[in-house]
Design a protein around this motif. Structure first.
Motif, mmCIF file in Angstrom:
data_model
loop_
_atom_site.group_PDB
_atom_site.id
_atom_site.type_symbol
_atom_site.label_atom_id
_atom_site.label_comp_id
_atom_site.label_asym_id
_atom_site.label_seq_id
_atom_site.Cartn_x
_atom_site.Cartn_y
_atom_site.Cartn_z
ATOM 1 N N CYS A 7 24.852 21.985 27.562
ATOM 2 C CA CYS A 7 25.736 20.910 27.793
ATOM 3 C C CYS A 7 25.395 19.621 27.984
ATOM 4 C CB CYS A 7 26.721 21.384 28.970
ATOM 5 S SG CYS A 7 25.715 21.332 30.536
ATOM 6 N N GLY A 8 23.714 19.747 27.908
ATOM 7 C CA GLY A 8 23.132 18.393 28.307
ATOM 8 C C GLY A 8 22.512 18.264 29.755
ATOM 9 N N LYS A 9 22.935 18.888 30.641
ATOM 10 C CA LYS A 9 22.521 18.899 31.998
ATOM 11 C C LYS A 9 20.975 18.880 31.991
ATOM 12 C CE LYS A 9 22.714 20.739 36.817
ATOM 13 N NZ LYS A 9 22.431 19.178 37.404
ATOM 14 N N LYS A 10 20.120 18.240 32.672
ATOM 15 C CA LYS A 10 18.835 18.246 33.011
ATOM 16 C C LYS A 10 18.311 18.397 34.026
ATOM 17 C CE LYS A 10 14.639 15.848 31.546
ATOM 18 N NZ LYS A 10 14.105 14.484 30.721
ATOM 19 N N TRP A 11 17.782 19.697 34.625
ATOM 20 C CA TRP A 11 17.492 19.783 35.877
ATOM 21 C C TRP A 11 16.265 20.878 36.312
ATOM 22 C CZ3 TRP A 11 19.863 23.268 33.299
ATOM 23 C CH2 TRP A 11 20.100 24.466 33.655
ATOM 24 N N THR A 12 15.808 21.096 37.159
ATOM 25 C CA THR A 12 14.612 21.779 37.548
ATOM 26 C C THR A 12 15.244 23.096 38.086
ATOM 27 O OG1 THR A 12 13.143 19.970 37.784
ATOM 28 C CG2 THR A 12 12.469 22.427 38.360
ATOM 29 N N PRO A 13 15.303 24.453 37.434
ATOM 30 C CA PRO A 13 15.898 25.375 37.879
ATOM 31 C C PRO A 13 15.454 25.706 39.234
ATOM 32 C CG PRO A 13 15.489 25.951 35.558
ATOM 33 C CD PRO A 13 14.885 24.513 36.036
ATOM 34 N N GLY A 14 16.088 26.420 40.099
ATOM 35 C CA GLY A 14 15.542 26.808 41.367
ATOM 36 C C GLY A 14 16.331 27.747 42.207
ATOM 37 N N ARG A 15 17.614 28.128 41.542
ATOM 38 C CA ARG A 15 18.704 29.013 42.248
ATOM 39 C C ARG A 15 18.872 30.199 41.470
ATOM 40 N NH1 ARG A 15 24.066 25.243 41.559
ATOM 41 N NH2 ARG A 15 24.102 25.467 39.351
ATOM 42 N N ASP A 16 19.650 30.927 42.129
ATOM 43 C CA ASP A 16 19.871 32.174 41.497
ATOM 44 C C ASP A 16 21.183 31.994 40.671
ATOM 45 O OD1 ASP A 16 20.722 34.860 40.669
ATOM 46 O OD2 ASP A 16 21.227 35.696 42.602
ATOM 47 N N PRO A 17 21.275 32.127 39.342
ATOM 48 C CA PRO A 17 22.280 31.780 38.360
ATOM 49 C C PRO A 17 23.529 32.943 38.540
ATOM 50 C CG PRO A 17 20.670 32.648 37.098
ATOM 51 C CD PRO A 17 19.964 32.393 38.500
ATOM 52 N N GLU A 18 22.968 34.114 39.097
ATOM 53 C CA GLU A 18 24.184 35.137 39.162
ATOM 54 C C GLU A 18 25.222 34.634 40.116
ATOM 55 O OE1 GLU A 18 24.398 37.731 37.383
ATOM 56 O OE2 GLU A 18 22.701 36.969 36.325
ATOM 57 N N LYS A 19 24.783 33.648 41.009
ATOM 58 C CA LYS A 19 25.710 33.097 42.278
ATOM 59 C C LYS A 19 26.703 32.191 41.671
ATOM 60 C CE LYS A 19 22.297 34.271 45.798
ATOM 61 N NZ LYS A 19 21.743 33.563 46.943
ATOM 62 N N PHE A 20 26.580 31.974 40.720
ATOM 63 C CA PHE A 20 27.562 30.725 40.173
ATOM 64 C C PHE A 20 28.229 31.120 38.824
ATOM 65 C CE2 PHE A 20 24.306 28.846 42.558
ATOM 66 C CZ PHE A 20 24.892 28.151 43.632
ATOM 67 N N PRO A 21 29.459 30.499 38.699
ATOM 68 C CA PRO A 21 30.148 30.713 37.360
ATOM 69 C C PRO A 21 29.514 30.085 36.295
ATOM 70 C CG PRO A 21 31.327 29.187 38.549
ATOM 71 C CD PRO A 21 30.404 29.783 39.575
ATOM 72 N N VAL A 22 29.515 30.612 34.913
ATOM 73 C CA VAL A 22 29.099 29.958 33.725
ATOM 74 C C VAL A 22 29.641 28.749 33.540
ATOM 75 C CG1 VAL A 22 28.575 30.085 31.438
ATOM 76 C CG2 VAL A 22 28.321 32.112 32.995
ATOM 77 N N CYS A 23 28.992 27.665 33.173
ATOM 78 C CA CYS A 23 29.183 26.364 32.536
ATOM 79 C C CYS A 23 30.430 26.324 31.565
ATOM 80 C CB CYS A 23 28.285 25.353 32.564
ATOM 81 S SG CYS A 23 28.787 23.843 31.857
ATOM 82 N N PRO A 24 31.654 25.992 31.511
ATOM 83 C CA PRO A 24 32.492 26.159 30.488
ATOM 84 C C PRO A 24 31.988 25.395 29.097
ATOM 85 C CG PRO A 24 33.477 24.861 32.340
ATOM 86 C CD PRO A 24 32.185 25.305 32.901
ATOM 87 N N THR A 25 31.345 24.182 29.530
ATOM 88 C CA THR A 25 30.819 23.571 28.355
ATOM 89 C C THR A 25 29.814 24.383 27.620
ATOM 90 O OG1 THR A 25 31.399 21.387 29.381
ATOM 91 C CG2 THR A 25 29.877 21.442 27.408
ATOM 92 N N CYS A 26 28.842 24.794 28.240
ATOM 93 C CA CYS A 26 27.790 25.444 27.589
ATOM 94 C C CYS A 26 28.243 26.929 26.889
ATOM 95 C CB CYS A 26 26.749 26.082 28.910
ATOM 96 S SG CYS A 26 25.455 24.825 29.703
ATOM 97 N N LYS A 27 29.138 27.600 27.736
ATOM 98 C CA LYS A 27 29.872 28.710 27.188
ATOM 99 C C LYS A 27 30.383 28.513 25.716
ATOM 100 C CE LYS A 27 32.691 32.929 28.239
ATOM 101 N NZ LYS A 27 33.482 33.347 29.199
ATOM 102 N N GLU A 28 31.095 27.345 25.677
ATOM 103 C CA GLU A 28 31.858 26.987 24.619
ATOM 104 C C GLU A 28 30.871 26.520 23.492
ATOM 105 O OE1 GLU A 28 34.489 23.052 23.163
ATOM 106 O OE2 GLU A 28 34.808 24.049 25.160
ATOM 107 N N ILE A 29 29.701 25.919 23.723
ATOM 108 C CA ILE A 29 28.811 25.506 22.790
ATOM 109 C C ILE A 29 28.156 26.820 22.383
ATOM 110 C CG2 ILE A 29 26.573 24.363 22.378
ATOM 111 C CD1 ILE A 29 27.576 22.070 24.419
ATOM 112 N N TYR A 30 27.651 27.845 23.135
ATOM 113 C CA TYR A 30 26.949 28.791 22.752
ATOM 114 C C TYR A 30 28.035 29.938 21.948
ATOM 115 C CZ TYR A 30 24.883 33.588 23.521
ATOM 116 O OH TYR A 30 24.222 34.580 22.957
ATOM 117 N N GLU A 31 29.239 30.044 22.254
ATOM 118 C CA GLU A 31 29.968 30.669 21.322
ATOM 119 C C GLU A 31 30.292 30.229 20.000
ATOM 120 O OE1 GLU A 31 33.733 31.138 23.932
ATOM 121 O OE2 GLU A 31 32.567 32.962 24.972
ATOM 122 N N SER A 32 30.240 28.746 19.919
ATOM 123 C CA SER A 32 30.378 28.201 18.704
ATOM 124 C C SER A 32 29.144 28.310 17.967
ATOM 125 C CB SER A 32 30.766 26.699 18.726
ATOM 126 O OG SER A 32 29.639 25.951 19.110
#
Length: 88
Positions: free
Chosen positions: A60-85
């Protein structure tokens, strides 16, 4: 006689300071919903970030340094849409 500060292009602390400054300028801290989601990033980039501390860029374009457990959050809808396309 030259010192590392006299020739920053040859490495040393001056080069590290310049690279850090450039990273901070590039770092976009995006407030809002982006912080509430897990984002899609290539696995090799996640590993590289874990080893080097460099930020990653999500689909989706977000830039950051990962440091948290991704399992604790829902998937970004924009990332999901791009991935599925990309899968279609």
């Amino acid at each position: 006689m030259s010192t590392p500060l006299d020739s920053p292009d040859q490495g040393g602390i001056a080069t590290l300071d310049r690279e850090l400054e450039e990273l901070l300028k590039e770092e976009n801290i995006e407030p809002g919903d982006h912080e509430r989601f897990s984002h899609y990033v290539k696995k090799d980039k996640i590993l590289e970030s874990a080893l080097t501390g460099k930020p990653v860029r999500a689909l989706c374009g977000k830039k950051w340094t990962p440091g948290r457990d991704p399992e604790k959050f829902p998937v970004c809808p924009t990332c999901k849409e791009i991935y599925e396309s990309l899968q279609a």
